[in-house]
Design a protein around this motif. Structure first.
Motif, PDB file in Angstrom:
ATOM      1  N   THR A  44     -84.407 -40.525  78.833  1.00 59.80           N
ATOM      2  CA  THR A  44     -84.241 -41.831  79.689  1.00 59.80           C
ATOM      3  C   THR A  44     -84.995 -41.716  80.860  1.00 59.80           C
ATOM      4  O   THR A  44     -85.377 -42.690  81.219  1.00 59.80           O
ATOM      5  N   LEU A  45     -84.776 -40.610  81.554  1.00 63.83           N
ATOM      6  CA  LEU A  45     -85.721 -40.486  82.664  1.00 63.83           C
ATOM      7  C   LEU A  45     -87.135 -40.693  82.721  1.00 63.83           C
ATOM      8  O   LEU A  45     -87.660 -41.168  83.465  1.00 63.83           O
ATOM      9  N   GLN A 105     -91.765 -43.859  83.573  1.00 64.07           N
ATOM     10  CA  GLN A 105     -92.908 -44.646  83.027  1.00 64.07           C
ATOM     11  C   GLN A 105     -93.002 -46.097  83.528  1.00 64.07           C
ATOM     12  O   GLN A 105     -93.894 -46.681  84.005  1.00 64.07           O
ATOM     13  N   LEU A 106     -91.818 -46.673  83.341  1.00 59.94           N
ATOM     14  CA  LEU A 106     -91.596 -47.834  83.763  1.00 59.94           C
ATOM     15  C   LEU A 106     -92.092 -48.394  85.500  1.00 59.94           C
ATOM     16  O   LEU A 106     -92.533 -49.464  85.615  1.00 59.94           O
ATOM     17  N   TYR A 107     -91.709 -47.194  86.219  1.00 61.93           N
ATOM     18  CA  TYR A 107     -92.089 -47.412  87.424  1.00 61.93           C
ATOM     19  C   TYR A 107     -93.316 -46.740  87.869  1.00 61.93           C
ATOM     20  O   TYR A 107     -93.786 -46.609  88.935  1.00 61.93           O
ATOM     21  N   SER A 108     -94.183 -46.353  86.900  1.00 60.42           N
ATOM     22  CA  SER A 108     -95.495 -45.495  87.219  1.00 60.42           C
ATOM     23  C   SER A 108     -95.289 -44.401  87.950  1.00 60.42           C
ATOM     24  O   SER A 108     -96.019 -44.473  89.206  1.00 60.42           O
ATOM     25  N   GLU A 118     -87.424 -42.752  94.875  1.00 57.24           N
ATOM     26  CA  GLU A 118     -87.765 -43.559  96.053  1.00 57.24           C
ATOM     27  C   GLU A 118     -88.398 -45.042  95.581  1.00 57.24           C
ATOM     28  O   GLU A 118     -88.363 -46.255  96.071  1.00 57.24           O
ATOM     29  N   LYS A 119     -89.138 -44.978  94.443  1.00 60.08           N
ATOM     30  CA  LYS A 119     -89.697 -45.960  93.776  1.00 60.08           C
ATOM     31  C   LYS A 119     -88.619 -47.036  93.381  1.00 60.08           C
ATOM     32  O   LYS A 119     -88.664 -48.283  93.433  1.00 60.08           O
TER      33      LYS A 119
END
Ligand SMILES: [Zn+2]
Length: 385
Positions: free
Chosen positions: A240-241, A246-249, A257-258
């Motif tokens: 999951t992490l 990957q979704l948030y690069s 933080e992202k």
């Protein structure tokens, strides 16, 4: 009396023995064996399952000195072969022994006593008689508990026959039995009376992971998983992490933080959108507020919140005609009027078009399963207003 093989050999997975008795109670069938490898439920540990002569064992429980095996059917032969569901047993031994180690470490480090243990299908919980346990304490307990696993400490069981004999052991908990006491020790970590099944080496527990702790009736309830359960959980969390990263690069260090930044950005965009919609809705109102005839409009690009906003502004103003607005986004309709009975119209017609809703004489609201139903409803009521 049933001879309990698992007390001396927890690793015996198959065993040949004899049927002593078959008991039928209502629609339940119980089999008593001369010897058993199946642990009956006890001390917070669920029972073993498996098969006897290839027939499913549904439940195992104690009745005095006997162990009753609830079966789907009685075996045909007196001589039977027992097969233990080893995956289940190993899982129970890992959770149970992990709980011993953790409880022993808490007692050693902070004097907290384990007052309750529950092995759920997902989490294991232990109730410790300490009111407050900080994150630092839990981290230290987790580290020290896993150190016992890394040392592969021996786990031994000794049978003693009186409270006096048992008193010679450094037990962390008061005993509830006073004869044939089984003292279980994890070298350097724990010593307690227990009737459950335990591996012979702490290394078999594999891993002890605390998930959370919460206050519970003046004590602290700790949630944990051990062994393969903890590993399976880690794999799911890791997967999951990794997907979130990957979704948030982002990498592990920056992902938190992202996510926070994106959440703040989304909130700002939502607020901006709200303001823009309000401005658009206000422009529509300027064009219609002074209307001296009924206003009927179906919107492609407005949702029910927009329609509620428009209706409120219109009805709060000097508008004294009838307003009928519909949303193709939400398949919803609002009717407001001081000349016709809105609630009555909805009551009489909405069900004909699979809709739900109603209201007061001055205002009514409804929703429909499809655009077609909504449009048909509007066609029917607009001739009435
Ligand atoms: Zn135990």
């Amino acid at each position: 009396m049933t001879i309990r093989i698992y007390e001396d050999d927890v690793y015996k997975k198959t065993h040949k023995t004899r049927v002593i008795e078959c008991i039928e109670e209502g629609d339940k069938k119980f089999v008593v064996l001369e010897e058993t490898i199946f642990f009956p439920e006890g001390g917070g540990q669920p029972c073993d399952l498996g098969k006897i002569d290839n027939i499913e064992v549904l439940d195992v429980r104690e009745k005095g000195e006997l162990v009753l095996h609830e079966m789907a059917a009685f075996p045909e032969s007196d001589e039977v072969v027992c097969q233990l569901d080893w995956e289940r047993r190993l899982d129970h031994m890992q959770q149970h022994c992990g709980e011993h180690i953790l409880s022993g470490i808490i007692y050693k480090l902070y004097g907290g006593v384990n007052k309750g243990f529950h092995m759920g299908k997902d989490m294991v919980t232990v109730d410790i008689d300490l009111k407050d346990m900080s994150d630092e304490m839990l981290l230290e307990i987790e580290r020290a508990s896993n150190d016992v696993i890394y040392k592969n400490a021996p786990v031994t069981t000794e049978l003693v026959h009186s409270q006096e004999e048992a008193a010679k052991f450094p037990l962390r908990k008061q005993m509830t039995v006073d004869s044939d006491i089984r003292i279980v020790q994890v070298e350097g970590a724990d010593c307690v009376a227990c009737c459950g099944t335990h591996p012979t080496l702490a290394g078999e527990v594999g891993l002890i992971k605390i998930f959370k702790a919460e206050k519970n009736k003046g004590m602290t309830r700790i949630y944990l998983k051990c062994g393969r359960r903890a590993m399976d959980d880690f794999q799911v969390r890791h997967e999951t992490l990794t997907e979130i990263m990957q979704l948030y690069s982002a990498d592990l260090q920056s992902v938190k933080e992202k996510v926070k930044q994106e959440r703040d950005k989304a909130a700002a965009v939502r607020e901006e959108l709200k303001q823009l919609k309000m401005a658009i809705n206000d422009r529509w109102l300027v064009a219609h507020l002074d209307a001296d005839k009924n206003v009927i409009e179906i919107f492609e690009d407005k949702n029910m919140d927009d329609l509620k906003y428009l209706t409120k502004k219109m009805t709060d103003s000097a508008f004294s005609q009838t307003l009928c607005v519909g949303s193709k986004q939400d398949f919803g309709v609002i009717l407001a009027s001081s000349t016709v009975n809105c609630g009555q119209i909805f009551k009489e017609h909405i069900q004909n078009f699979n809709g739900r809703g109603g209201g007061s004489p001055k205002m009514a609201q409804g929703s429909f399963p499809s655009e077609e139903d909504m449009m048909n409803f509007l066609n029917e009521i607009t001739v009435l207003i």
